[in-house]
Design a protein around this motif. Structure first.
Motif, PDB file in Angstrom:
ATOM      1  N   MET A   1       0.817  -1.042   0.000  1.00 62.15           N
ATOM      2  CA  MET A   1      -0.093  -0.049   0.043  1.00 62.15           C
ATOM      3  C   MET A   1       0.790   1.429   0.056  1.00 62.15           C
ATOM      4  SD  MET A   1      -2.947   1.270   2.547  1.00 62.15           S
ATOM      5  CE  MET A   1      -3.636  -0.510   2.624  1.00 62.15           C
ATOM      6  N   GLN A  71      -4.291   4.566  -0.845  1.00 62.02           N
ATOM      7  CA  GLN A  71      -3.633   4.615  -2.215  1.00 62.02           C
ATOM      8  C   GLN A  71      -2.994   3.165  -2.266  1.00 62.02           C
ATOM      9  OE1 GLN A  71      -4.529   6.890  -4.281  1.00 62.02           O
ATOM     10  NE2 GLN A  71      -5.096   8.521  -3.076  1.00 62.02           N
ATOM     11  N   PHE A  72      -3.411   2.541  -3.375  1.00 61.07           N
ATOM     12  CA  PHE A  72      -2.773   1.230  -3.427  1.00 61.07           C
ATOM     13  C   PHE A  72      -1.936   1.105  -4.696  1.00 61.07           C
ATOM     14  CE2 PHE A  72      -6.889   0.682  -1.447  1.00 61.07           C
ATOM     15  CZ  PHE A  72      -6.408  -0.488  -0.260  1.00 61.07           C
ATOM     16  N   GLU A  73      -0.744   0.101  -4.673  1.00 60.20           N
ATOM     17  CA  GLU A  73       0.224  -0.010  -5.596  1.00 60.20           C
ATOM     18  C   GLU A  73      -0.068  -1.001  -6.766  1.00 60.20           C
ATOM     19  OE1 GLU A  73       4.312   0.995  -3.710  1.00 60.20           O
ATOM     20  OE2 GLU A  73       3.357  -0.848  -2.625  1.00 60.20           O
ATOM     21  N   GLU A  77      -4.254  -5.643  -5.122  1.00 62.49           N
ATOM     22  CA  GLU A  77      -4.181  -5.232  -3.489  1.00 62.49           C
ATOM     23  C   GLU A  77      -5.401  -4.631  -3.062  1.00 62.49           C
ATOM     24  OE1 GLU A  77      -1.000  -3.398  -0.587  1.00 62.49           O
ATOM     25  OE2 GLU A  77      -1.088  -2.339  -2.732  1.00 62.49           O
ATOM     26  N   ILE A  78      -5.697  -3.436  -4.267  1.00 65.58           N
ATOM     27  CA  ILE A  78      -7.179  -2.895  -3.901  1.00 65.58           C
ATOM     28  C   ILE A  78      -8.630  -3.646  -3.882  1.00 65.58           C
ATOM     29  CG2 ILE A  78      -7.563  -2.124  -6.362  1.00 65.58           C
ATOM     30  CD1 ILE A  78      -8.844   0.408  -5.119  1.00 65.58           C
ATOM     31  N   LEU A 117     -10.917   4.043  -1.354  1.00 68.34           N
ATOM     32  CA  LEU A 117      -9.987   3.155  -2.026  1.00 68.34           C
ATOM     33  C   LEU A 117      -9.592   3.816  -3.355  1.00 68.34           C
ATOM     34  CD1 LEU A 117     -11.739   1.621  -0.008  1.00 68.34           C
ATOM     35  CD2 LEU A 117     -10.237  -0.391  -0.663  1.00 68.34           C
ATOM     36  N   TYR A 119      -6.637   3.086  -6.889  1.00 61.19           N
ATOM     37  CA  TYR A 119      -5.446   2.591  -7.522  1.00 61.19           C
ATOM     38  C   TYR A 119      -5.411   3.168  -8.859  1.00 61.19           C
ATOM     39  CZ  TYR A 119      -2.928  -0.411 -10.371  1.00 61.19           C
ATOM     40  OH  TYR A 119      -1.809  -0.695 -11.415  1.00 61.19           O
TER      41      TYR A 119
END
Length: 121
Positions: A1, A71-73, A77-78, A117, A119
């Protein structure tokens, strides 16, 4: 993350961000503006940032206007976090592609905490 930060929803984003800048200092970054109206901005204070968002016409009661933005990478993941928060929670915005270039969703979890959330592909 990538990050987790406060996300504050207000009826006048521009007024609010300038108000808090006068109090805390920092630098304003406009993220979304339409028709001369600021809809989403960040206040960078030291190593921290606070997101401010317009209500987009929704009504909020006390306590509902502060959330945490993640904020996701990766897309994986999100999706994992979104689905996990939905267990005994409620999607307020389903996970979807947006006009601002993010896979985006919002969830209120089983404890009543609001999560935003993103991305960015």
């Amino acid at each position: 993350m990538k990050s987790a930060n406060p996300f504050i929803v207000v009826t006048n984003c521009e007024e609010a961000i300038h108000y808090y800048q006068r109090i805390f200092g920092g630098e304003i970054h406009i993220l979304n503006q339409h028709g001369g109206k600021i809809l989403h901005a960040e206040l960078h204070v030291g190593n921290s940032l606070i997101h401010f968002s317009d209500t987009y016409g929704q009504t909020y009661t006390a306590g509902q206007n502060t959330k945490i933005i993640l904020q996701f990478e990766t897309e994986e993941e999100i999706r994992h976090v979104f689905e996990t928060l939905l267990i005994d929670g409620n999607a307020t915005i389903e996970l979807q592609d947006t006009f601002f270039g993010a896979l985006h969703g919002q969830v209120t979890d089983k404890n009543g905490i609001g999560w935003v959330l993103n991305y960015f592909r």
